[in-house]
Design an enzyme around this catalytic site. Sequence first.
Site, PDB file in Angstrom:
ATOM      1  N   GLY A  45       0.807  -1.213   0.000  1.00  0.00           N
ATOM      2  CA  GLY A  45       0.000   0.000   0.000  1.00  0.00           C
ATOM      3  C   GLY A  45       0.843   1.267   0.000  1.00  0.00           C
ATOM      4  N   SER A  46       1.869   1.278  -0.850  1.00  0.00           N
ATOM      5  CA  SER A  46       2.815   2.402  -0.832  1.00  0.00           C
ATOM      6  C   SER A  46       2.753   3.260  -2.084  1.00  0.00           C
ATOM      7  CB  SER A  46       4.238   1.886  -0.616  1.00  0.00           C
ATOM      8  OG  SER A  46       4.532   0.791  -1.467  1.00  0.00           O
ATOM      9  N   ASN A  70       1.227  -2.222   5.276  1.00  0.00           N
ATOM     10  CA  ASN A  70       0.574  -0.927   5.406  1.00  0.00           C
ATOM     11  C   ASN A  70      -0.784  -0.866   4.714  1.00  0.00           C
ATOM     12  OD1 ASN A  70       0.524   2.196   5.659  1.00  0.00           O
ATOM     13  ND2 ASN A  70       0.429   1.826   3.441  1.00  0.00           N
ATOM     14  N   SER A  84      -3.390   1.615  14.258  1.00  0.00           N
ATOM     15  CA  SER A  84      -3.938   2.968  14.361  1.00  0.00           C
ATOM     16  C   SER A  84      -4.281   3.238  15.816  1.00  0.00           C
ATOM     17  CB  SER A  84      -5.203   3.085  13.498  1.00  0.00           C
ATOM     18  OG  SER A  84      -5.920   4.274  13.782  1.00  0.00           O
ATOM     19  N   TYR A 121     -13.737  -0.612  11.123  1.00  0.00           N
ATOM     20  CA  TYR A 121     -12.358  -0.125  11.070  1.00  0.00           C
ATOM     21  C   TYR A 121     -11.682  -0.275  12.427  1.00  0.00           C
ATOM     22  CZ  TYR A 121      -8.442   3.066  10.157  1.00  0.00           C
ATOM     23  OH  TYR A 121      -7.184   3.611  10.018  1.00  0.00           O
TER      24      TYR A 121
END
Length: 252
Positions: A15-16, A84, A137, A150
């Site tokens: 996810g970069s 990520n 997170s 989430y």
Amino acid sequence: MKAFSLDGHAALVTGSSQGIGLAIAQGLHDAGARVVAHGRRARPAELPAACDYIACDLCETGGPARLVAEAIQAQPGLDTLVCNAGSFFDTAFLDMTPELWERTLQLNLSTMFFTAQAFARHLTAQKRPGSIVIMSSTNGFQAENDSVAYDTSKGGLVMMTRSLAVSLAPYSIRVNGIAPGLIKTPLTSVWMESRAHDLLKHYEKKILLGRVGKAEDCAGAVTFLCSPAAEYITGEIIVIDGGLTTQQLGRL
């Protein structure tokens, strides 16, 4: 200090293609690592030219294993993984559908697990040490309104980080995580820019350092966790939130 250098290391960052992942890929590259970046679409122009790039949908059957295999082909010395890739699909709790729930847990939780598994299988087969960093997170510790799926996925990643650290310690593979707070990215900018400025003022008063974070604020912590300077650290999660979760009440 050489302990903070990633010379001789090769890292895959999922996810970069944008946001925090892109900043992490750039940070690892700047520290000397050979980086394999990843996204679902075309290679981002901002990615350093020296970085490899693989387009892959992690939610497709076999996606995580395929990505790791292609990353190893690009960088046979791969010894570092940053999980990520993730997103936010929530709606109000009473409106949540099975499809949105499954989509959230599949991307945010399951693909991270199976990417880490494929990576660890490769390293253990070669009897090589390595490092994994998992993106959680502050939502993994503190709940937020209309964010049940989430929050649940990020809470799962907190425990996954610790559990994988236990499972992989015998193989000299360290597993740590970071827990960003409110960071401005293409994902969060959608609601930041569409809401009244009073909302941002509220957060800025709650954040001890007085500002919303930048994607680059996460890169240093990940680089440290991947480096020899952190070789005696595993099972830890670094909160990167400017002090958002430190105090109960913000400034008036």
